[in-house]
Scaffold this motif. Sequence first.
Motif, PDB file in Angstrom:
ATOM      1  N   VAL A   7       3.722  -2.620   3.815  1.00  0.00           N
ATOM      2  CA  VAL A   7       3.708  -3.980   3.287  1.00  0.00           C
ATOM      3  C   VAL A   7       3.133  -4.889   4.364  1.00  0.00           C
ATOM      4  O   VAL A   7       3.599  -4.876   5.501  1.00  0.00           O
ATOM      5  N   ILE A   8       2.115  -5.648   3.984  1.00  0.00           N
ATOM      6  CA  ILE A   8       1.527  -6.625   4.901  1.00  0.00           C
ATOM      7  C   ILE A   8       1.843  -8.002   4.332  1.00  0.00           C
ATOM      8  O   ILE A   8       1.423  -8.333   3.228  1.00  0.00           O
TER       9      ILE A   8
ATOM     10  N   GLU B 160      12.122  -6.472   6.688  1.00  0.00           N
ATOM     11  CA  GLU B 160      12.424  -6.195   8.093  1.00  0.00           C
ATOM     12  C   GLU B 160      13.059  -4.811   8.271  1.00  0.00           C
ATOM     13  O   GLU B 160      12.938  -4.198   9.323  1.00  0.00           O
ATOM     14  N   LYS B 161      13.738  -4.306   7.223  1.00  0.00           N
ATOM     15  CA  LYS B 161      14.414  -3.017   7.311  1.00  0.00           C
ATOM     16  C   LYS B 161      13.539  -1.842   6.873  1.00  0.00           C
ATOM     17  O   LYS B 161      13.954  -0.694   6.986  1.00  0.00           O
ATOM     18  N   ILE B 162      12.350  -2.107   6.362  1.00  0.00           N
ATOM     19  CA  ILE B 162      11.476  -1.033   5.871  1.00  0.00           C
ATOM     20  C   ILE B 162      11.234   0.053   6.922  1.00  0.00           C
ATOM     21  O   ILE B 162      11.327   1.237   6.610  1.00  0.00           O
TER      22      ILE B 162
ATOM     23  N   TYR C 196       4.800  -4.010   7.841  1.00  0.00           N
ATOM     24  CA  TYR C 196       6.060  -3.272   7.791  1.00  0.00           C
ATOM     25  C   TYR C 196       5.746  -1.934   7.130  1.00  0.00           C
ATOM     26  O   TYR C 196       5.227  -1.900   6.010  1.00  0.00           O
ATOM     27  N   GLU C 197       6.066  -0.836   7.821  1.00  0.00           N
ATOM     28  CA  GLU C 197       5.701   0.477   7.312  1.00  0.00           C
ATOM     29  C   GLU C 197       6.877   1.434   7.395  1.00  0.00           C
ATOM     30  O   GLU C 197       7.589   1.470   8.398  1.00  0.00           O
ATOM     31  N   THR C 198       7.059   2.209   6.332  1.00  0.00           N
ATOM     32  CA  THR C 198       8.152   3.178   6.315  1.00  0.00           C
ATOM     33  C   THR C 198       7.789   4.373   7.187  1.00  0.00           C
ATOM     34  O   THR C 198       6.633   4.616   7.483  1.00  0.00           O
TER      35      THR C 198
ATOM     36  N   GLU D 154       0.845  -1.186   0.000  1.00  0.00           N
ATOM     37  CA  GLU D 154       0.000   0.000   0.000  1.00  0.00           C
ATOM     38  C   GLU D 154       0.886   1.243   0.000  1.00  0.00           C
ATOM     39  O   GLU D 154       1.704   1.423   0.898  1.00  0.00           O
ATOM     40  N   TYR D 155       0.737   2.063  -1.033  1.00  0.00           N
ATOM     41  CA  TYR D 155       1.472   3.329  -1.097  1.00  0.00           C
ATOM     42  C   TYR D 155       0.467   4.451  -0.945  1.00  0.00           C
ATOM     43  O   TYR D 155      -0.570   4.461  -1.608  1.00  0.00           O
TER      44      TYR D 155
END
Length: 141
Positions: free
Chosen positions: A107-108, A83-85, A114-116, A31-32
């Motif tokens: 990202v799911i 994991e680094k997002i 995981y979210e920036t 999702e962006y």
Amino acid sequence: MKILSLLLLTIIIGTSCSSQKANDMTATQMEYSAVSRGFYKKIIVENKTVSVINGKNTEPVKTKISDAKWKQIETEFLKIDVEKIPTLKAPTEKRFYDGAAIGNLKVIQNQKTYETQGFDNGYPPKEIEKLVNLLVDFTKE
């Protein structure tokens, strides 16, 4: 004979791992979003389908993703360590003074999100830049 069976076993395990990654991709949602005062855009990609929302109170426009485009998305996604997002750093800071909308990639995968951190729309962190650009291309079609 032992060498041949060991080689065959290695090939089978290797191909099953790569196909498992591809299967994980079908269960992954990306999702962006880009948001500021007066601007709202959200792109949701999941299982070869994209939903684009242009505006807060508008209906999503859903379309199927071509196999070629999906392959590009899959290739770029597999290069990213999810994991680094959350730790990625934004290259610019225009969003701090309303110079750009706030961009965000979520990202799911495997029931984990995981979210920036926020970044300037149009200037994502270099680690996810190609993927974000592929997602944003859906709003231009």
